[in-house]
Design a protein around this motif. Sequence first.
Motif, PDB file in Angstrom:
ATOM      1  N   GLU A  55      55.361  88.892  27.799  1.00  0.00           N
ATOM      2  CA  GLU A  55      55.096  89.601  26.540  1.00  0.00           C
ATOM      3  C   GLU A  55      53.747  90.302  26.709  1.00  0.00           C
ATOM      4  N   PRO A  56      53.714  91.646  26.600  1.00  0.00           N
ATOM      5  CA  PRO A  56      52.461  92.356  26.855  1.00  0.00           C
ATOM      6  C   PRO A  56      51.294  91.803  26.025  1.00  0.00           C
ATOM      7  N   GLY A 172      57.962  92.580  22.920  1.00  0.00           N
ATOM      8  CA  GLY A 172      57.370  93.762  23.539  1.00  0.00           C
ATOM      9  C   GLY A 172      56.181  94.282  22.734  1.00  0.00           C
ATOM     10  N   SER A 173      56.170  94.008  21.420  1.00  0.00           N
ATOM     11  CA  SER A 173      54.998  94.402  20.622  1.00  0.00           C
ATOM     12  C   SER A 173      54.630  93.259  19.676  1.00  0.00           C
ATOM     13  N   ASN A 338      60.039  96.614  27.881  1.00  0.00           N
ATOM     14  CA  ASN A 338      58.821  95.800  27.768  1.00  0.00           C
ATOM     15  C   ASN A 338      59.085  94.323  27.527  1.00  0.00           C
ATOM     16  N   THR A 339      60.222  93.861  27.975  1.00  0.00           N
ATOM     17  CA  THR A 339      60.506  92.429  27.894  1.00  0.00           C
ATOM     18  C   THR A 339      61.427  92.069  29.061  1.00  0.00           C
ATOM     19  N   LYS A 367      61.675  94.135  34.940  1.00  0.00           N
ATOM     20  CA  LYS A 367      61.271  92.760  34.615  1.00  0.00           C
ATOM     21  C   LYS A 367      62.421  91.753  34.524  1.00  0.00           C
ATOM     22  N   TRP A 401      63.254 101.929  29.659  1.00  0.00           N
ATOM     23  CA  TRP A 401      61.950 101.643  30.271  1.00  0.00           C
ATOM     24  C   TRP A 401      61.260 102.975  30.558  1.00  0.00           C
TER      25      TRP A 401
END
Length: 446
Positions: A55-56, A172-173, A338-339, A367, A401
Amino acid sequence: MKKGNKMFTIGVIGAGHVGLVTAACLAKLGHYVLCADNDEDKIKKLKKLVMPFYEPGLEEIVEHQYKKGNLLFTDSVKEVSEKCDVIFIAVGTPSTPDGSADLSYVENVTVEIARALCAFKERKKENIYRLIVEKSTVPVLTGQWVKKTFQLIGPTGIEFDIAANPEFLREGSAIKDFLEPDRVVVGVENERARKIFEHIYSKIKAPIVFTDVKSAELIKHASNCFLALKISYINAISQICERVGADIEKVAEGMGYDRRIGKDFLKAGIGWGGSCFPKDVAAFIKLAEEIGYPFNLLKEAQQINKQQRLLVIKKAKELLWNLKGKKISILGLSFKPNTDDIRESPAIEIIEMLLKEGSLIKSYDPKAMDNMRRIFPDIEYCNDAYECVKDTSLLILLTEWEEFRKLDFEKIKRLMESPNIIDGRNYLDKEKLKSIGFNYRGIGRN
Ligand code: UDX
């Protein structure tokens, strides 16, 4: 566990996506937090600052707060029950085969906390107060069950309140969603619990909607289902666009400028997936049914979502005729960018259908490949997008992505056996691809 000058310590039970992000962010807000999970291996790794998922921004916060001593980890619910005044329950509520939410983990944790507190009260004679908070997504009325369970087991002399504080984190956020939310929803039973939450979220600059526990529980399901409905609606419109030759991207843009509609969650594509929407929609339909309301609107949203996956196979057949023996490259496996999460990812259903047709699958995701290997050990996993598309006769983009937009598509065309693209997210530059010579198929815009 230190308490210092803090008003109280916070426990978070469950170090999954919701639990760990909540624990890390509460520590960042300045609270002392003890996060528990019954997976000993996960806790051991967390103590070595190895994250259980991607997770960013999470790793940095966990590392910083852990080193500061604001965030600790344990595998013991007993320890959390004894040391923490406020206890967030953030364990899983997976779907049962009939679609309803499996609340056994929530029940087990409630029983464990209540029993631990009984034993603790025996040793400590002073007054004990605990605020038990539902953080997991639960159906309305769960709070009542938690309360009844607690009352049945809890000894006299322990004061407690129940609250619901649903999360609205997107993978992701999630960090940003926690620290800069549109709103915080808190369902409480009294002023005492309300004051605690006012303190917990005092640094968050967003409205706090205080309500009763049942309404807070409902806000969560009603919000997620509304968003899923919104996506299914635009996907239905995309079908109309395909039939009349209109462009869904333009239609969505035109609709989105109307503030009553809004631009967000109007992206047509292969439909919603992930750990929340499919589960929450199914659970809400089931709950509504149980209380005597047939929620057909949501059933239709599910149906439209299923159709969007089938559409990819239909388009593949239009481009390739027979799919048997054809090499197909899949870019993107996670349910969104993002995940590394592949739960209910559209990619799973689409790959399954292609394998049934006899296609040979090559895949690449920045990822999510390790996770997908567990489901499809026999498809090919590549080191990058170029290796993935080599010698394939169809490229299907399933996750948007960012790196996929920057690809050199002239090179891709040279590498592919035949230049066919299905853009499952309407993410690529359609005109550019067509000018290079690709047969391009989007969703609701050809
Ligand atoms: C969701 C909710 O947004 C969040 O508030 C809740 O707490 C958990 O569930 P998440 O599952 O992380 O978050 O992802 P989200 O960004 O909401 O996307 C869900 C799915 O819908 C994804 O598969 C995504 O690809 C799809 N989607 C989203 C669309 O197809 N179109 C859109 O316009 C938006």
